[in-house]
Write an enzyme that holds these catalytic residues in place. Structure first.
Site, PDB file in Angstrom:
ATOM      1  N   TYR A 186      14.790  51.690  30.910  1.00 48.55           N
ATOM      2  CA  TYR A 186      15.221  51.731  32.313  1.00 48.55           C
ATOM      3  C   TYR A 186      15.156  53.183  32.801  1.00 48.55           C
ATOM      4  O   TYR A 186      14.625  53.481  33.874  1.00 48.55           O
ATOM      5  CB  TYR A 186      16.651  51.190  32.425  1.00 48.55           C
ATOM      6  CG  TYR A 186      17.201  51.167  33.846  1.00 48.55           C
ATOM      7  CD1 TYR A 186      16.899  50.120  34.707  1.00 48.55           C
ATOM      8  CD2 TYR A 186      18.010  52.202  34.309  1.00 48.55           C
ATOM      9  CE1 TYR A 186      17.390  50.096  36.008  1.00 48.55           C
ATOM     10  CE2 TYR A 186      18.512  52.188  35.609  1.00 48.55           C
ATOM     11  CZ  TYR A 186      18.202  51.134  36.446  1.00 48.55           C
ATOM     12  OH  TYR A 186      18.693  51.124  37.740  1.00 48.55           O
ATOM     13  N   ILE A 217      21.820  45.821  46.473  1.00 50.58           N
ATOM     14  CA  ILE A 217      21.479  46.951  47.345  1.00 50.58           C
ATOM     15  C   ILE A 217      20.445  46.539  48.398  1.00 50.58           C
ATOM     16  O   ILE A 217      20.555  46.920  49.570  1.00 50.58           O
ATOM     17  CB  ILE A 217      20.954  48.130  46.487  1.00 50.58           C
ATOM     18  CG1 ILE A 217      22.062  48.620  45.534  1.00 50.58           C
ATOM     19  CG2 ILE A 217      20.462  49.268  47.362  1.00 50.58           C
ATOM     20  CD1 ILE A 217      21.600  49.647  44.491  1.00 50.58           C
ATOM     21  N   GLN A 276      19.886  40.060  47.186  1.00 52.90           N
ATOM     22  CA  GLN A 276      21.276  40.391  46.800  1.00 52.90           C
ATOM     23  C   GLN A 276      21.400  41.896  46.592  1.00 52.90           C
ATOM     24  O   GLN A 276      20.432  42.649  46.690  1.00 52.90           O
ATOM     25  CB  GLN A 276      21.673  39.645  45.514  1.00 52.90           C
ATOM     26  CG  GLN A 276      20.898  40.108  44.278  1.00 52.90           C
ATOM     27  CD  GLN A 276      21.368  39.428  42.988  1.00 52.90           C
ATOM     28  OE1 GLN A 276      21.865  38.311  43.003  1.00 52.90           O
ATOM     29  NE2 GLN A 276      21.202  40.103  41.866  1.00 52.90           N
TER      30      GLN A 276
HETATM   31  P1  NAD Z   1      20.442  43.322  41.692  1.00 52.34           P
HETATM   32  O1  NAD Z   1      20.101  42.755  40.361  1.00 52.34           O
HETATM   33  O2  NAD Z   1      21.757  43.037  42.265  1.00 52.34           O
HETATM   34  O3  NAD Z   1      19.326  42.924  42.759  1.00 52.34           O
HETATM   35  C1  NAD Z   1      17.967  43.055  42.477  1.00 52.34           C
HETATM   36  C2  NAD Z   1      17.166  42.083  43.317  1.00 52.34           C
HETATM   37  O4  NAD Z   1      15.794  42.258  42.960  1.00 52.34           O
HETATM   38  C3  NAD Z   1      17.524  40.617  43.032  1.00 52.34           C
HETATM   39  O5  NAD Z   1      17.670  39.918  44.242  1.00 52.34           O
HETATM   40  C4  NAD Z   1      16.343  40.109  42.232  1.00 52.34           C
HETATM   41  O6  NAD Z   1      16.078  38.728  42.407  1.00 52.34           O
HETATM   42  C5  NAD Z   1      15.220  40.989  42.766  1.00 52.34           C
HETATM   43  N1  NAD Z   1      14.106  41.073  41.819  1.00 52.34           N
HETATM   44  C6  NAD Z   1      14.171  41.385  40.497  1.00 52.34           C
HETATM   45  N2  NAD Z   1      12.950  41.300  39.960  1.00 52.34           N
HETATM   46  C7  NAD Z   1      12.103  40.923  40.942  1.00 52.34           C
HETATM   47  C8  NAD Z   1      10.709  40.648  41.001  1.00 52.34           C
HETATM   48  N3  NAD Z   1       9.934  40.719  39.910  1.00 52.34           N
HETATM   49  N4  NAD Z   1      10.172  40.316  42.193  1.00 52.34           N
HETATM   50  C9  NAD Z   1      10.942  40.208  43.294  1.00 52.34           C
HETATM   51  N5  NAD Z   1      12.264  40.443  43.295  1.00 52.34           N
HETATM   52  C10 NAD Z   1      12.830  40.800  42.138  1.00 52.34           C
HETATM   53  O7  NAD Z   1      20.217  44.892  41.550  1.00 52.34           O
HETATM   54  P2  NAD Z   1      20.651  46.086  42.519  1.00 52.34           P
HETATM   55  O8  NAD Z   1      21.775  46.784  41.899  1.00 52.34           O
HETATM   56  O9  NAD Z   1      20.740  45.618  43.921  1.00 52.34           O
HETATM   57  O10 NAD Z   1      19.377  47.009  42.317  1.00 52.34           O
HETATM   58  C11 NAD Z   1      18.439  47.326  43.339  1.00 52.34           C
HETATM   59  C12 NAD Z   1      17.690  48.569  42.908  1.00 52.34           C
HETATM   60  O11 NAD Z   1      18.607  49.653  42.793  1.00 52.34           O
HETATM   61  C13 NAD Z   1      17.007  48.449  41.547  1.00 52.34           C
HETATM   62  O12 NAD Z   1      15.774  49.109  41.575  1.00 52.34           O
HETATM   63  C14 NAD Z   1      17.980  49.156  40.613  1.00 52.34           C
HETATM   64  O13 NAD Z   1      17.344  49.648  39.470  1.00 52.34           O
HETATM   65  C15 NAD Z   1      18.464  50.274  41.530  1.00 52.34           C
HETATM   66  N6  NAD Z   1      19.751  50.864  41.137  1.00 52.34           N
HETATM   67  C16 NAD Z   1      20.844  50.088  40.945  1.00 52.34           C
HETATM   68  C17 NAD Z   1      22.034  50.697  40.556  1.00 52.34           C
HETATM   69  C18 NAD Z   1      23.294  49.897  40.306  1.00 52.34           C
HETATM   70  O14 NAD Z   1      24.189  50.416  39.623  1.00 52.34           O
HETATM   71  N7  NAD Z   1      23.430  48.712  40.835  1.00 52.34           N
HETATM   72  C19 NAD Z   1      22.092  52.090  40.392  1.00 52.34           C
HETATM   73  C20 NAD Z   1      20.954  52.841  40.606  1.00 52.34           C
HETATM   74  C21 NAD Z   1      19.781  52.213  40.988  1.00 52.34           C
END
Ligand code: NAD
Length: 259
Positions: free
Chosen positions: A151, A17, A15
């Protein structure tokens, strides 16, 4: 790197990014190994991708990236299925200030492990073809975030590790470029965690302040972060770069002043 028929492994691809990364890589003609601990959502994502792309171009591997054996196994399955590995995107991440050790485990330790395993496969000295690793940090890796200290620390760690490894890769002639992306707030399910006590613990009291920050900075579309990823992958001159993506300035690079 010319992306057609290259093989990419993306963690957290079910899901948000990671899902947008998989879509963009497939559109460029890559084959993609989708790695995620959420088996149900992962399968659903693959099914959706199968409607747009040849089913042979993706494989979903259920895997908790914080489990060393599972992560090694995911790399092996993807390498064995596609016969090569060219790109690793360490994207899986969580926001949990209550069980904060898990945040360090997934956001930092698993990203480090994913980089090391990726290098084992891709390093030219190991007989690999070289390649690219992209580790996903955050603007929280460059600035303080008062209600998300762990975080924030984990994402600072991603940048320090990535820049150090990029230098090592260059001096050691690994043939692998290593870069990081720091997005601002992106419109994905992770944002809902700020409303939950199980994620925020005592900082739940500040959820409105975090919501105000989101309003102030605005929300980015996951597809824009994927555009940043493709830019890094296609430009062979980029190594050790910290790409920032914000609503105000779009895709741009962080500049460090001399110490
Ligand atoms: P999200 O929660 O929508 O998706 C994260 C995905 O990672 C999920 O599908 C989840 O099941 C998977 N995941 C979590 N823990 C896991 C594990 N132990 N093993 C395997 N899969 C695992 O989050 P996102 O917003 O898509 O975030 C993706 C990345 O981008 C992350 O590293 C997050 O910190 C970073 N990020 C997000 C944002 C934001 O605002 N959304 C901003 C900056 C950075």
């Amino acid at each position: 790197m010319y992306l057609k028929d290259k093989v990419a492994l993306v963690t957290g691809a079910a899901q948000g990014i990671g899902k947008a990364f998989a879509q963009a890589l497939l559109e460029k003609g890559c084959k993609v190994g989708l790695v995620d601990q959420n088996a149900e959502l992962g399968k659903e994502s693959k099914d959706n991708l199968d409607k747009q792309f040849d089913t042979q171009r993706t494989i979903f591997i259920p895997c908790d990236v914080s489990d060393e054996e599972q992560l090694k196994d995911a790399f092996k399955k993807i390498f064995d299925s596609f016969g090569r590995l060219d790109i690793v995107v360490n994207n899986a991440g969580i926001n949990n200030e209550k069980n904060w050790e898990v945040t360090v485990q997934i956001n930092l330790i698993s990203m480090i492990r994913g980089t090391y395993i990726g290098l084992d496969y891709m390093k030219t000295e190991n007989g690999g073809n070289g390649g690219a690793i992209v580790n996903i940090s955050s603007l929280a890796g460059l600035m303080p975030v008062p209600y998300q200290p762990v975080y924030c620390a984990s994402k600072h760690g991603v940048i320090g590790f990535t820049r150090s490894m990029a230098m090592l890769s260059k001096t050691g002639n690994y043939g692998v470029r290593i870069n990081t992306i720091c997005p601002g707030f992106v419109n994905t399910p992770i944002l809902q965690t700020i409303e939950k006590e199980e994620n925020m613990g005592e900082y739940l009291a500040y959820k409105d302040e975090l919501k105000d920050m989101m309003k102030y900075y605005g929300l980015l579309a996951p597809s824009l972060i994927a555009e940043g990823l493709i830019k890094i992958l296609e430009d062979d001159t980029l190594n050790g770069e910290v790409m920032k993506i914000t609503t105000k300035r779009g895709i741009h690079f962080h500049e460090y002043s001399p110490l």
